[in-house]
Design a protein around this motif. Structure first.
Motif, PDB file in Angstrom:
ATOM      1  N   VAL A 160       0.836  -1.195   0.000  1.00  0.00           N
ATOM      2  CA  VAL A 160       0.000   0.000   0.000  1.00  0.00           C
ATOM      3  C   VAL A 160       0.876   1.252   0.000  1.00  0.00           C
ATOM      4  O   VAL A 160       0.689   2.171  -0.817  1.00  0.00           O
ATOM      5  CB  VAL A 160      -0.946   0.007   1.227  1.00  0.00           C
ATOM      6  CG1 VAL A 160      -1.708   1.323   1.320  1.00  0.00           C
ATOM      7  CG2 VAL A 160      -1.927  -1.171   1.161  1.00  0.00           C
ATOM      8  N   GLY A 180      11.257   0.571   7.732  1.00  0.00           N
ATOM      9  CA  GLY A 180      11.930  -0.070   8.861  1.00  0.00           C
ATOM     10  C   GLY A 180      13.413  -0.333   8.685  1.00  0.00           C
ATOM     11  O   GLY A 180      14.014  -0.964   9.559  1.00  0.00           O
ATOM     12  N   LYS A 184      15.425  -0.417   2.847  1.00  0.00           N
ATOM     13  CA  LYS A 184      14.074  -0.132   2.346  1.00  0.00           C
ATOM     14  C   LYS A 184      13.958   1.346   1.962  1.00  0.00           C
ATOM     15  O   LYS A 184      13.365   1.690   0.934  1.00  0.00           O
ATOM     16  CB  LYS A 184      13.015  -0.496   3.392  1.00  0.00           C
ATOM     17  CG  LYS A 184      12.766  -2.006   3.498  1.00  0.00           C
ATOM     18  CD  LYS A 184      11.514  -2.305   4.320  1.00  0.00           C
ATOM     19  CE  LYS A 184      11.261  -3.807   4.360  1.00  0.00           C
ATOM     20  NZ  LYS A 184      10.027  -4.159   5.097  1.00  0.00           N
ATOM     21  N   TYR A 200      12.227   4.415  10.896  1.00  0.00           N
ATOM     22  CA  TYR A 200      11.714   4.625  12.260  1.00  0.00           C
ATOM     23  C   TYR A 200      12.524   3.854  13.285  1.00  0.00           C
ATOM     24  O   TYR A 200      12.354   4.019  14.483  1.00  0.00           O
ATOM     25  CB  TYR A 200      10.215   4.251  12.355  1.00  0.00           C
ATOM     26  CG  TYR A 200       9.901   2.784  12.162  1.00  0.00           C
ATOM     27  CD1 TYR A 200       9.936   1.874  13.217  1.00  0.00           C
ATOM     28  CD2 TYR A 200       9.565   2.292  10.903  1.00  0.00           C
ATOM     29  CE1 TYR A 200       9.649   0.538  13.036  1.00  0.00           C
ATOM     30  CE2 TYR A 200       9.277   0.956  10.705  1.00  0.00           C
ATOM     31  CZ  TYR A 200       9.316   0.080  11.778  1.00  0.00           C
ATOM     32  OH  TYR A 200       9.041  -1.248  11.589  1.00  0.00           O
ATOM     33  N   TYR A 251      -1.383  -4.876  15.627  1.00  0.00           N
ATOM     34  CA  TYR A 251      -2.184  -6.065  15.296  1.00  0.00           C
ATOM     35  C   TYR A 251      -1.855  -7.280  16.166  1.00  0.00           C
ATOM     36  O   TYR A 251      -2.698  -8.143  16.362  1.00  0.00           O
ATOM     37  CB  TYR A 251      -2.022  -6.460  13.819  1.00  0.00           C
ATOM     38  CG  TYR A 251      -2.590  -5.461  12.830  1.00  0.00           C
ATOM     39  CD1 TYR A 251      -3.327  -4.363  13.236  1.00  0.00           C
ATOM     40  CD2 TYR A 251      -2.397  -5.632  11.469  1.00  0.00           C
ATOM     41  CE1 TYR A 251      -3.834  -3.456  12.315  1.00  0.00           C
ATOM     42  CE2 TYR A 251      -2.909  -4.727  10.540  1.00  0.00           C
ATOM     43  CZ  TYR A 251      -3.615  -3.640  10.981  1.00  0.00           C
ATOM     44  OH  TYR A 251      -4.110  -2.749  10.064  1.00  0.00           O
ATOM     45  N   PHE A 275     -10.496   4.493   7.058  1.00  0.00           N
ATOM     46  CA  PHE A 275     -11.246   4.054   5.878  1.00  0.00           C
ATOM     47  C   PHE A 275     -10.967   2.596   5.581  1.00  0.00           C
ATOM     48  O   PHE A 275      -9.906   2.080   5.895  1.00  0.00           O
ATOM     49  CB  PHE A 275     -10.940   4.942   4.666  1.00  0.00           C
ATOM     50  CG  PHE A 275      -9.565   4.730   4.082  1.00  0.00           C
ATOM     51  CD1 PHE A 275      -8.435   5.274   4.671  1.00  0.00           C
ATOM     52  CD2 PHE A 275      -9.411   3.971   2.934  1.00  0.00           C
ATOM     53  CE1 PHE A 275      -7.175   5.066   4.138  1.00  0.00           C
ATOM     54  CE2 PHE A 275      -8.148   3.758   2.387  1.00  0.00           C
ATOM     55  CZ  PHE A 275      -7.034   4.315   2.994  1.00  0.00           C
ATOM     56  N   VAL A 277     -11.139   0.059   2.320  1.00  0.00           N
ATOM     57  CA  VAL A 277     -11.187   0.210   0.862  1.00  0.00           C
ATOM     58  C   VAL A 277     -12.475  -0.355   0.269  1.00  0.00           C
ATOM     59  O   VAL A 277     -13.005   0.176  -0.716  1.00  0.00           O
ATOM     60  CB  VAL A 277      -9.923  -0.411   0.218  1.00  0.00           C
ATOM     61  CG1 VAL A 277      -9.875  -1.910   0.376  1.00  0.00           C
ATOM     62  CG2 VAL A 277      -9.802  -0.002  -1.244  1.00  0.00           C
ATOM     63  N   ASN A 325       9.024  -8.345   4.000  1.00  0.00           N
ATOM     64  CA  ASN A 325       8.651  -8.117   2.595  1.00  0.00           C
ATOM     65  C   ASN A 325       9.030  -6.702   2.158  1.00  0.00           C
ATOM     66  O   ASN A 325       9.040  -5.770   2.942  1.00  0.00           O
ATOM     67  CB  ASN A 325       7.140  -8.306   2.406  1.00  0.00           C
ATOM     68  CG  ASN A 325       6.323  -7.258   3.163  1.00  0.00           C
ATOM     69  OD1 ASN A 325       6.524  -7.049   4.350  1.00  0.00           O
ATOM     70  ND2 ASN A 325       5.435  -6.585   2.475  1.00  0.00           N
TER      71      ASN A 325
HETATM   72  N1  LIG Z   1      -7.973   0.412   5.256  1.00  0.00           N
HETATM   73  C1  LIG Z   1      -7.973  -0.508   4.305  1.00  0.00           C
HETATM   74  O1  LIG Z   1      -8.947  -0.736   3.587  1.00  0.00           O
HETATM   75  C2  LIG Z   1      -6.702  -1.295   4.108  1.00  0.00           C
HETATM   76  C3  LIG Z   1      -6.521  -2.083   2.955  1.00  0.00           C
HETATM   77  C4  LIG Z   1      -5.281  -2.725   2.774  1.00  0.00           C
HETATM   78  C5  LIG Z   1      -4.275  -2.610   3.739  1.00  0.00           C
HETATM   79  N2  LIG Z   1      -4.519  -1.874   4.860  1.00  0.00           N
HETATM   80  C6  LIG Z   1      -3.468  -1.677   5.878  1.00  0.00           C
HETATM   81  O2  LIG Z   1      -2.366  -1.035   5.246  1.00  0.00           O
HETATM   82  C7  LIG Z   1      -1.163  -1.379   5.938  1.00  0.00           C
HETATM   83  C8  LIG Z   1      -0.129  -1.880   4.932  1.00  0.00           C
HETATM   84  O3  LIG Z   1      -0.619  -3.074   4.331  1.00  0.00           O
HETATM   85  P1  LIG Z   1       0.211  -3.787   3.146  1.00  0.00           P
HETATM   86  O4  LIG Z   1      -0.635  -4.859   2.612  1.00  0.00           O
HETATM   87  O5  LIG Z   1       0.754  -2.759   2.241  1.00  0.00           O
HETATM   88  O6  LIG Z   1       1.409  -4.473   3.960  1.00  0.00           O
HETATM   89  P2  LIG Z   1       2.960  -4.237   3.693  1.00  0.00           P
HETATM   90  O7  LIG Z   1       3.224  -2.781   3.983  1.00  0.00           O
HETATM   91  O8  LIG Z   1       3.333  -4.784   2.362  1.00  0.00           O
HETATM   92  O9  LIG Z   1       3.659  -5.156   4.816  1.00  0.00           O
HETATM   93  C9  LIG Z   1       3.613  -4.813   6.153  1.00  0.00           C
HETATM   94  C10 LIG Z   1       4.798  -3.892   6.534  1.00  0.00           C
HETATM   95  O10 LIG Z   1       4.461  -3.218   7.739  1.00  0.00           O
HETATM   96  C11 LIG Z   1       5.648  -2.863   8.422  1.00  0.00           C
HETATM   97  N3  LIG Z   1       5.513  -3.186   9.859  1.00  0.00           N
HETATM   98  C12 LIG Z   1       5.275  -4.401  10.410  1.00  0.00           C
HETATM   99  N4  LIG Z   1       5.235  -4.310  11.751  1.00  0.00           N
HETATM  100  C13 LIG Z   1       5.445  -2.998  12.056  1.00  0.00           C
HETATM  101  C14 LIG Z   1       5.526  -2.250  13.275  1.00  0.00           C
HETATM  102  N5  LIG Z   1       5.371  -2.846  14.460  1.00  0.00           N
HETATM  103  N6  LIG Z   1       5.743  -0.911  13.212  1.00  0.00           N
HETATM  104  C15 LIG Z   1       5.895  -0.276  12.014  1.00  0.00           C
HETATM  105  N7  LIG Z   1       5.839  -0.935  10.819  1.00  0.00           N
HETATM  106  C16 LIG Z   1       5.618  -2.268  10.850  1.00  0.00           C
HETATM  107  C17 LIG Z   1       6.786  -3.701   7.815  1.00  0.00           C
HETATM  108  O11 LIG Z   1       7.634  -2.821   7.071  1.00  0.00           O
HETATM  109  P3  LIG Z   1       8.885  -2.070   7.791  1.00  0.00           P
HETATM  110  O12 LIG Z   1      10.083  -2.916   7.502  1.00  0.00           O
HETATM  111  O13 LIG Z   1       8.913  -0.752   7.124  1.00  0.00           O
HETATM  112  O14 LIG Z   1       8.602  -2.019   9.256  1.00  0.00           O
HETATM  113  C18 LIG Z   1       6.071  -4.663   6.858  1.00  0.00           C
HETATM  114  O15 LIG Z   1       6.829  -4.994   5.729  1.00  0.00           O
HETATM  115  C19 LIG Z   1      -1.547  -2.413   6.991  1.00  0.00           C
HETATM  116  O16 LIG Z   1      -1.717  -1.765   8.235  1.00  0.00           O
HETATM  117  C20 LIG Z   1      -2.879  -2.942   6.478  1.00  0.00           C
HETATM  118  O17 LIG Z   1      -3.682  -3.465   7.515  1.00  0.00           O
HETATM  119  C21 LIG Z   1      -5.698  -1.212   5.052  1.00  0.00           C
END
Ligand SMILES: NC(=O)c1ccc[n+]([C@@H]2O[C@H](COP(=O)([O-])OP(=O)(O)OC[C@H]3O[C@@H](n4cnc5c(N)ncnc54)[C@H](OP(=O)(O)O)[C@@H]3O)[C@@H](O)[C@H]2O)c1
Length: 339
Positions: A160, A180, A184, A200, A251, A275, A277, A325
């Motif tokens: 995202v 992180g 990256k 961070y 989480y 929000f 999606v 990832n």
């Molecule tokens: N609202 C919606 O409709 C919606 C839809 C899709 C996704 N989301 C949310 O969007 C966010 C990103 O999702 P994504 O699918 O793109 O995942 P992503 O960013 O591809 O993977 C998760 C990343 O989060 C970071 N992370 C993990 N634990 C953390 C922590 N304790 N503190 C800070 N960063 C941490 C890690 O990167 P670092 O190495 O940078 O820490 C990890 O690679 C998630 O919170 C997800 O739930 C929301």
């Protein structure tokens, strides 16, 4: 129809705190035959997403939890093997909600046909899929980012976040990432074209963020919550918009973590808006038109972290919470005949 062996990953136990490999179990069944109005697909790619952690909990959220013993849910790209739904024929590639398994039977009306000549099939689960649309809705509709504004995005190297910063750039904003690790951050700036990115995990995180945002922060696209949100709030401008997309830092918490000080939201008359999606489904055609064009023009880049074999899904999923990832995390469940 041959009786295909269908390997599946089911939820074995509800995790307390961070999930463990023993919370999942690999089982074997036979692929079901499609009923009237259904299609049978062979999974090529399985999407792994942070929201799946919430589905492992008992508590009801905006979607119902996975039952213990049930196949884990998830988006898939697959090839139709048999169809009893008019308009979707065997051989078609489709986006489906097939779950963590090698074969799925789903209602035909729920699938979307994909054109492998237009873009790689896997992009339908990432940059031109749900994560990409989340970024697009969050930056444009929720964050209302305008040209020349400073947009800060956390988890900037993820699925995202990487799209969110680039979409902000396409709209003439300054995009600042938070991720992180230094590696990256390098990827986010050098390959994705963000203006800056700070880790961070560095001791001087707050000072580096302040230096990267000399005019303050107009839009914050929050994927993580917690301490990162706390730091960003100290730098927001009057009229800032904060799109609460995800709170991944919380989480796996057994207890709710203490919230940040929202005083700056008040003083700066800022808007914080959560929000989901799926509430914005009516925007899908506009999103697909934008994202497909931008990817084809090379303006919206994407990286995939690809793991091979369904049995690797649980281990790869745990890695999402450790930042293993970069970009969209996918499982290649069977060979992609188009690549
Ligand atoms: N609202 C919606 O409709 C919606 C839809 C899709 C996704 N989301 C949310 O969007 C966010 C990103 O999702 P994504 O699918 O793109 O995942 P992503 O960013 O591809 O993977 C998760 C990343 O989060 C970071 N992370 C993990 N634990 C953390 C922590 N304790 N503190 C800070 N960063 C941490 C890690 O990167 P670092 O190495 O940078 O820490 C990890 O690679 C998630 O919170 C997800 O739930 C929301």
């Amino acid at each position: 129809m041959p009786p295909w062996k269908n390997r599946q990953i089911v939820l074995e136990a509800r995790p307390a705190g961070p999930p463990k490999l023993s919370d999942f179990r690999l089982v074997e069944a036979l692929a079901a035959e499609p009923g009237d109005g259904e299609v049978l697909c062979r999974t090529i790619y399985l999407s792994l997403d942070p929201y799946m952690r919430g589905r492992m909990n008992e508590a009801r959220s905006y979607a119902r939890p996975v039952d213990v013993g049930q196949v884990m849910v998830g988006g898939t790209v697959g090839e139709v093997i048999a169809s009893r739904y008019p308009g979707v024929s065997p051989g078609a590639f489709v986006l489906a909600y097939g779950g963590w398994q090698e074969y799925c039977v789903v209602p035909g009306w729920t699938v979307r046909k994909l054109d492998s000549k237009q873009l790689p099939l896997s992009t339908a689960l990432g940059v031109v899929g749900m994560p990409g649309m989340t970024a697009w809705v969050g930056v444009l509709d929720v964050g209302r980012a305008k040209s020349a504004e400073t947009v800060v995005v956390s988890a900037a190297a993820g699925a995202v976040g990487s799209a969110a910063g680039q979409i902000a750039k396409i709209h003439g904003c300054r995009a600042i990432g938070i991720a992180g690790s230094r590696d990256k951050c390098d990827h986010v700036v050098r390959e994705l074209g963000f203006d800056a990115c700070v880790s961070y995990r560095d001791d001087d995180f707050f000072d580096a963020l302040r230096a990267a945002c000399p005019s303050g922060i107009d839009v914050y696209f929050d994927n993580v919550g917690g301490d990162v949100l706390k730091a960003v709030l100290r730098l927001i401008n009057v009229g800032a918009r904060i799109a609460i997309c995800g709170l991944i830092s919380q989480y796996n918490a057994a207890e709710p973590s203490p919230g940040p000080n929202l005083g700056p939201v008040l003083v700066n008359r800022a808007t914080i808006r959560g929000f989901i999606v799926s509430d914005h489904a009516g925007r899908t055609p506009d999103f697909l038109a934008d994202a497909t064009r931008w990817v084809q023009e090379g303006r919206l880049k994407y990286r995939e972290t690809l793991v091979s074999g369904l049995e690797k899904a649980p281990e790869a999923f745990l890695g999402l919470f450790e930042g293993k990832n970069v970009g969209k995390l996918l499982v290649r469940v069977s060979p992609d005949p188009t690549r």
